[in-house]
Design an enzyme around this catalytic site. Structure first.
Site, PDB file in Angstrom:
ATOM      1  N   ASN A  10      65.681  46.800  57.357  1.00 24.24           N
ATOM      2  CA  ASN A  10      65.055  47.675  58.338  1.00 24.24           C
ATOM      3  C   ASN A  10      66.145  48.253  58.963  1.00 24.24           C
ATOM      4  OD1 ASN A  10      63.793  48.712  60.292  1.00 24.24           O
ATOM      5  ND2 ASN A  10      63.045  46.459  61.085  1.00 24.24           N
ATOM      6  N   TRP A  11      66.521  49.534  58.799  1.00 21.80           N
ATOM      7  CA  TRP A  11      67.387  50.423  59.476  1.00 21.80           C
ATOM      8  C   TRP A  11      67.090  50.433  61.040  1.00 21.80           C
ATOM      9  CZ3 TRP A  11      69.991  54.410  55.611  1.00 21.80           C
ATOM     10  CH2 TRP A  11      70.549  53.475  54.838  1.00 21.80           C
ATOM     11  N   LYS A  12      65.843  50.303  61.471  1.00 25.42           N
ATOM     12  CA  LYS A  12      65.273  50.689  62.593  1.00 25.42           C
ATOM     13  C   LYS A  12      65.628  52.209  62.809  1.00 25.42           C
ATOM     14  CE  LYS A  12      65.400  45.986  63.672  1.00 25.42           C
ATOM     15  NZ  LYS A  12      65.484  44.847  64.503  1.00 25.42           N
ATOM     16  N   HIS A  99      55.979  45.010  63.029  1.00 25.15           N
ATOM     17  CA  HIS A  99      57.443  44.410  63.539  1.00 25.15           C
ATOM     18  C   HIS A  99      57.411  44.252  65.048  1.00 25.15           C
ATOM     19  CE1 HIS A  99      61.643  44.215  64.709  1.00 25.15           C
ATOM     20  NE2 HIS A  99      61.903  43.959  63.389  1.00 25.15           N
ATOM     21  N   GLU A 101      59.178  44.925  67.380  1.00 24.98           N
ATOM     22  CA  GLU A 101      59.368  45.929  68.250  1.00 24.98           C
ATOM     23  C   GLU A 101      58.110  46.920  68.475  1.00 24.98           C
ATOM     24  OE1 GLU A 101      63.016  46.868  66.040  1.00 24.98           O
ATOM     25  OE2 GLU A 101      63.661  45.137  66.957  1.00 24.98           O
ATOM     26  N   GLU A 171      59.657  36.446  61.867  1.00 27.10           N
ATOM     27  CA  GLU A 171      60.802  36.824  62.628  1.00 27.10           C
ATOM     28  C   GLU A 171      60.717  36.361  64.035  1.00 27.10           C
ATOM     29  OE1 GLU A 171      62.950  40.524  61.011  1.00 27.10           O
ATOM     30  OE2 GLU A 171      61.385  41.238  62.231  1.00 27.10           O
ATOM     31  N   GLY A 177      68.267  40.632  66.583  1.00 31.13           N
ATOM     32  CA  GLY A 177      69.291  41.418  66.978  1.00 31.13           C
ATOM     33  C   GLY A 177      70.189  40.698  68.303  1.00 31.13           C
ATOM     34  N   SER A 216      68.817  38.017  63.014  1.00 29.07           N
ATOM     35  CA  SER A 216      70.423  37.733  62.955  1.00 29.07           C
ATOM     36  C   SER A 216      70.804  36.939  61.624  1.00 29.07           C
ATOM     37  CB  SER A 216      70.757  36.843  64.069  1.00 29.07           C
ATOM     38  OG  SER A 216      70.420  37.439  65.431  1.00 29.07           O
ATOM     39  N   GLY A 237      68.118  43.463  59.718  1.00 30.54           N
ATOM     40  CA  GLY A 237      68.261  44.561  60.630  1.00 30.54           C
ATOM     41  C   GLY A 237      69.882  44.917  60.721  1.00 30.54           C
ATOM     42  N   GLY A 238      70.450  44.437  62.028  1.00 32.39           N
ATOM     43  CA  GLY A 238      72.031  44.997  62.020  1.00 32.39           C
ATOM     44  C   GLY A 238      72.713  44.778  60.849  1.00 32.39           C
TER      45      GLY A 238
HETATM   46  O1  G3H Z   1      63.367  43.835  60.943  1.00 37.87           O
HETATM   47  C1  G3H Z   1      64.556  43.203  61.153  1.00 37.87           C
HETATM   48  C2  G3H Z   1      64.682  42.094  62.012  1.00 37.87           C
HETATM   49  O2  G3H Z   1      64.305  42.862  63.274  1.00 37.87           O
HETATM   50  C3  G3H Z   1      65.823  41.551  62.268  1.00 37.87           C
HETATM   51  O3  G3H Z   1      67.202  42.223  63.075  1.00 37.87           O
HETATM   52  P1  G3H Z   1      68.320  41.706  63.117  1.00 37.87           P
HETATM   53  O4  G3H Z   1      69.083  41.377  61.805  1.00 37.87           O
HETATM   54  O5  G3H Z   1      69.121  42.734  63.704  1.00 37.87           O
HETATM   55  O6  G3H Z   1      68.235  40.394  64.109  1.00 37.87           O
END
Ligand code: G3H
Length: 255
Positions: A10-12, A99, A101, A171, A177, A216, A237-238
């Site tokens: 998930n690149w957001k 999600h 967010e 999650e 994050g 994370s 994510g990150g």
């Molecule tokens: O969609 C992915 C998640 O929100 C995890 O994000 P993260 O790996 O940056 O903590």
């Protein structure tokens, strides 16, 4: 039984065309275990680019394109929104829904999330349904209540049988994050709860649904997380923005 494993990126609101190119080249070089699928979810403007580059360069058949969101309506006056048919035309196969967010920042309710899951399934695509508790909810021991309510609203909308085509991503919001990953044991305990909750409605389907962990996940902790019996991959994510690190995570999926 052996469940499908999935590692989804998930690149957001990150990434660019250059990252799309590098990711396709990088992932094409990874040896993915049989029964492992990889899903890359860039921002909307890059969906068509991903497909065009993948067609030009070729793509391993277990690598798929995903969207980070969809509108629950088919079409109409919804400025700034994207329909499921538009996603299909870009060769999207998976859609992240609910999600945290989207739930927190954009106030998406559990009812809206359920409508979106139904919309994705009706179009023949696969929803990645995100659920998870906040830090305050965990501290006040409401985790299982929150997860049950989030799942029940989708069960009420689509019926348990349709979960055959749903992927669930657990999650914990406090782990997203923040670098604060749930311990493998804590993540396993919650995944087991999710499976047991689904089993109250249909044990066979509960046993088949891929349950991904997100929050994370990185190259150092993915192996122990993916080794847990009820964790079938991750929503990353990150760490999915770094091609080499994401390749390590994909390789760790057990299949
Ligand atoms: O969609 C992915 C998640 O929100 C995890 O994000 P993260 O790996 O940056 O903590």
């Amino acid at each position: 039984m052996k469940r499908r494993s999935i590692v989804a990126a998930n690149w957001k609101m990150n990434g660019n065309l250059s990252l799309i190119n590098d990711m396709i080249t990088g992932l094409n070089a990874v040896h993915l275990t049989e029964n492992v699928d990889v899903v890359v979810c860039p921002s909307f403007p890059y969906l068509a680019s991903f497909t065009a580059i993948a067609q030009r360069e070729g793509l391993q058949k277990s690598i798929h394109l995903g969207s980070q969101n969809v509108n629950e309506h088919q079409s109409g006056a919804f400025t700034g929104e994207i329909s499921i048919d538009m996603l299909k035309e870009c060769s999207v196969q998976y859609v992240i829904v609910g999600h945290s967010e989207r739930r927190d920042i954009y106030k998406e309710s559990s009812k809206l999330v359920a409508d979106k899951v139904a919309c994705v399934l009706d179009a023949g695509l696969t929803p990645i349904l995100c659920i998870g508790e906040s830090e305050a909810e965990r501290e006040t021991e409401q985790t299982n209540l929150v997860l049950s309510a989030q799942l029940q609203s989708v069960i009420d909308k689509i019926g348990i049988e349709k979960f055959d085509d749903v992927v669930i991503a657990y999650e914990p919001v406090w782990a997203i994050g923040t670098g604060k990953t749930a311990s493998p044991e804590m993540a396993q305990e919650t995944h087991q709860f999710i499976r047991e909750f689904l089993a109250l409605s249909n044990a066979e389907i509960a046993n088949k649904v891929p349950l991904l962990y997100g929050g994370s996940v990185n190259a150092s902790n993915c192996e122990t997380l993916f080794a847990q019996p009820d964790i079938d991959g991750g929503l990353i994510g990150g760490a999915s923005l770094k091609v080499d690190e994401f390749k390590v995570i994909c390789s760790a999926a057990k299949g």
